[in-house]
Design a protein around this motif. Structure first.
Motif, PDB file in Angstrom:
ATOM      1  N   SER A  34      32.673  36.727  37.132  1.00  0.00           N
ATOM      2  CA  SER A  34      32.289  37.993  37.773  1.00  0.00           C
ATOM      3  C   SER A  34      32.977  38.102  39.127  1.00  0.00           C
ATOM      4  O   SER A  34      32.998  37.144  39.900  1.00  0.00           O
ATOM      5  CB  SER A  34      30.775  38.016  37.987  1.00  0.00           C
ATOM      6  OG  SER A  34      30.456  39.021  38.924  1.00  0.00           O
ATOM      7  N   PRO A  35      33.501  39.300  39.455  1.00  0.00           N
ATOM      8  CA  PRO A  35      34.124  39.481  40.774  1.00  0.00           C
ATOM      9  C   PRO A  35      33.106  39.637  41.912  1.00  0.00           C
ATOM     10  O   PRO A  35      33.495  40.000  43.033  1.00  0.00           O
ATOM     11  CB  PRO A  35      34.955  40.748  40.580  1.00  0.00           C
ATOM     12  CG  PRO A  35      34.292  41.493  39.476  1.00  0.00           C
ATOM     13  CD  PRO A  35      33.638  40.488  38.586  1.00  0.00           C
ATOM     14  N   SER A  70      38.685  37.420  51.022  1.00  0.00           N
ATOM     15  CA  SER A  70      38.080  38.759  51.052  1.00  0.00           C
ATOM     16  C   SER A  70      37.560  39.134  49.662  1.00  0.00           C
ATOM     17  O   SER A  70      37.942  38.522  48.657  1.00  0.00           O
ATOM     18  CB  SER A  70      39.123  39.790  51.502  1.00  0.00           C
ATOM     19  OG  SER A  70      40.066  39.978  50.464  1.00  0.00           O
ATOM     20  N   ALA A  71      36.704  40.170  49.655  1.00  0.00           N
ATOM     21  CA  ALA A  71      36.154  40.647  48.372  1.00  0.00           C
ATOM     22  C   ALA A  71      37.310  41.065  47.448  1.00  0.00           C
ATOM     23  O   ALA A  71      37.285  40.805  46.242  1.00  0.00           O
ATOM     24  CB  ALA A  71      35.218  41.822  48.619  1.00  0.00           C
ATOM     25  N   ARG A  97      41.553  37.353  42.084  1.00  0.00           N
ATOM     26  CA  ARG A  97      41.474  36.028  41.446  1.00  0.00           C
ATOM     27  C   ARG A  97      40.705  36.130  40.109  1.00  0.00           C
ATOM     28  O   ARG A  97      41.104  35.534  39.104  1.00  0.00           O
ATOM     29  CB  ARG A  97      40.780  35.062  42.412  1.00  0.00           C
ATOM     30  CG  ARG A  97      40.784  33.632  41.958  1.00  0.00           C
ATOM     31  CD  ARG A  97      40.846  32.673  43.134  1.00  0.00           C
ATOM     32  NE  ARG A  97      39.678  32.678  44.005  1.00  0.00           N
ATOM     33  CZ  ARG A  97      38.612  31.916  43.814  1.00  0.00           C
ATOM     34  NH1 ARG A  97      38.543  31.116  42.770  1.00  0.00           N
ATOM     35  NH2 ARG A  97      37.598  31.950  44.665  1.00  0.00           N
ATOM     36  N   CYS A  98      39.622  36.908  40.102  1.00  0.00           N
ATOM     37  CA  CYS A  98      38.842  37.057  38.865  1.00  0.00           C
ATOM     38  C   CYS A  98      39.643  37.835  37.812  1.00  0.00           C
ATOM     39  O   CYS A  98      39.528  37.558  36.616  1.00  0.00           O
ATOM     40  CB  CYS A  98      37.517  37.758  39.145  1.00  0.00           C
ATOM     41  SG  CYS A  98      36.397  36.698  40.067  1.00  0.00           S
ATOM     42  N   ALA A  99      40.423  38.794  38.284  1.00  0.00           N
ATOM     43  CA  ALA A  99      41.252  39.554  37.335  1.00  0.00           C
ATOM     44  C   ALA A  99      42.286  38.634  36.683  1.00  0.00           C
ATOM     45  O   ALA A  99      42.643  38.816  35.511  1.00  0.00           O
ATOM     46  CB  ALA A  99      41.932  40.726  38.042  1.00  0.00           C
ATOM     47  N   ALA A 100      42.757  37.631  37.423  1.00  0.00           N
ATOM     48  CA  ALA A 100      43.718  36.677  36.850  1.00  0.00           C
ATOM     49  C   ALA A 100      43.039  35.871  35.729  1.00  0.00           C
ATOM     50  O   ALA A 100      43.658  35.576  34.693  1.00  0.00           O
ATOM     51  CB  ALA A 100      44.258  35.751  37.940  1.00  0.00           C
ATOM     52  N   ALA A 101      41.772  35.544  35.932  1.00  0.00           N
ATOM     53  CA  ALA A 101      41.026  34.819  34.880  1.00  0.00           C
ATOM     54  C   ALA A 101      40.842  35.719  33.654  1.00  0.00           C
ATOM     55  O   ALA A 101      40.931  35.256  32.504  1.00  0.00           O
ATOM     56  CB  ALA A 101      39.671  34.363  35.423  1.00  0.00           C
TER      57      ALA A 101
END
Ligand SMILES: Cc1ncc(COP(=O)(O)O)c(C=O)c1O
Length: 443
Positions: free
Chosen positions: A184-185, A195-196, A202-206
């Motif tokens: 979850s972002p 930063s948010a 980073r979460c989008a890369a996952a």
């Protein structure tokens, strides 16, 4: 809490006859039910004159207060004409007008509305429709769904399969279909100094990794745009949605926006996804759609999806139904709700109101027991530092004594008031919440 005789009798009957939702009923041996006789604006009243400020909009459904004259009048008018008719083979003015206006609210990109009653039913429909679209398009292997850690999409078995709240899901795990979870972002999980937005990237890369590996069997990604409600009002940067949209496009996976909680202005725009400048393939709406009056939900989708079902073969059609699909009264309440949005320029007015609430809540943000104070549109949330495993129930009970309906999620306290909350009510909510924090037992 002292309860009058009339209310006590009602509660006794309720406990004997009603199985209340999301409740271990035994808790009501020490936590009294709250009797409600009437509502007006942000307030709920019991038969003995006791009142409660509905700071959570009655489970996030109410937009313009209880017993709003305009919605009441629309329903009274509709009652004299038609209360309900089946929607298979029949149609009626309120459902047609509502579909047209909702489609317009999406800029015309999601032009086909399929109705149900509750949020979870809308999620079921979006999941089934996505799978069925791929099947009709010669991709029957796309049978799986991806959702975010901490997601909540409802309690029916299909919706539960993409939900990630252990308390609600674990018991039924043997019954629900397997689905894939991605990080979850939620910006509370960002590293120190990150930063948010960076955390969202980073979460989008996952997510990219998951879709790269599993897109062939994945029908759709389902997200709660900007705010994951049941996950403690977890908020994320819109960049995640932008990237998720692009990844879904690249890997041939549908994007389902579950805006059952975030829709109808809760996050500051009419739909939360607008803040990312994207459009989903499916949009699930419910809760505020009728202003909090009647159960109604809807899934909006694109013409390309609709066309994939349009065929001489009956089985290629979407043969899903609920008895109350497109209920006339509920649609009429929804139209009155949209009328209020337009007549009172609610989205613009809420921008000012949101600032006023944030200003009043500044004392709460600065309280030594408060962490992660956050706000998106008309939603505010913060964590309370406490070691008390009963915090949520205790805080709820103490808030009721102070005339506040607050229902913490774990140690997360949040405000999601009806949009009609007045300046005096804002001050009362902030001051009494602050006082409750002051009176907490040691951490
Ligand atoms: C994001 C989201 N999806 C789905 C649901 C389920 O809606 P319902 O309770 O109407 O079935 C909820 C309810 O809180 C929700 O917040």
């Amino acid at each position: 809490m002292q309860i009058g005789t009339r209310s006590r009798l009602l509660l006794k009957r309720s406990l004997a006859a009603v199985w209340h939702p999301c409740t271990q009923m035994k808790q009501h041996e020490w936590l009294p039910l709250v009797p409600v006789a009437r509502g007006a604006g942000c307030w709920l009243y019991d038969a003995d004159g006791r009142r409660y400020l509905d700071a959570i909009s009655s489970w996030w459904v109410n937009l313009f207060g209880h017993c709003h004259p305009r919605i009441n009048a629309a329903l009274a008018d509709q009652l004299g004409k038609l209360e309900h008719v089946l929607l298979a083979g029949f149609s009626h003015e309120p459902v047609v007008e509502l579909s047209e206006r909702l489609a317009r609210a999406t800029g015309g990109t999601l032009g086909h509305c399929f109705y149900a009653s509750d949020g979870a039913s809308a999620v079921e429909i979006a999941l089934k429709m996505s799978f069925h679209y791929w099947r009709n398009s010669g991709r029957p292997g796309k049978t799986r769904f991806v959702s975010l850690a901490g997601s909540y999409h409802g309690e029916t078995l299909g919706a539960l399969s993409v939900t990630d709240i252990p308390l609600f899901k674990d018991t039924y795990a043997p019954l629900v279909m397997a689905s894939r979870r991605v990080p979850s972002p939620d910006w509370r999980l960002a590293e120190r100094g990150e930063s948010a937005r960076d955390y969202a990237v980073r979460c989008a890369a996952a997510l990219e990794l998951a879709l790269e590996q599993h897109h062939a069997e994945t029908a759709a990604l389902i997200v709660e745009p900007l705010v994951q409600g049941a996950n403690g009002m977890a908020m994320h940067d819109a960049e995640y949605l932008r990237r998720a949209r692009a990844l879904c496009e690249r890997y041939g996976v549908h994007l389902i926006a579950d805006e059952i909680m975030t829709g109808f202005g809760r996050t500051g725009t009419f739909f939360a996804y607008e803040q990312a400048g994207i459009t989903p393939d499916f949009l699930c709406l419910s809760k505020g759609i009728t202003g909090g009056y009647l159960p109604l939900s809807v899934v909006l989708t694109r013409d390309a999806v609709y066309q994939a079902f349009y065929d001489d073969d009956v089985a290629q059609g979407f043969l899903h139904s609920h008895s109350y699909t497109g209920n006339t009264l509920a649609c009429r309440a929804a139209l009155a709700t949209l009328d209020i949005f337009e007549a009172e320029r609610v989205i613009e007015a809420n921008r000012e109101k949101s600032k006023r609430i944030s200003a009043a809540a500044r004392v709460i943000a600065q309280h030594p027991r408060v962490k992660n104070f956050r706000n998106t549109g008309m939603i505010w949330a913060f964590e309370v530092e406490t070691g008390d495993p009963q915090f949520s129930r205790q805080f709820y009970a103490r808030a009721l004594e102070q005339e506040l309906l607050l229902r913490p999620l774990g140690n997360t306290v949040y405000f999601m008031p009806p949009y009609v909350i007045t300046s005096d009510e804002i001050e009362l909510l902030a001051a009494r919440t602050h006082a409750l924090l002051d009176r907490l037992p040691g951490p």
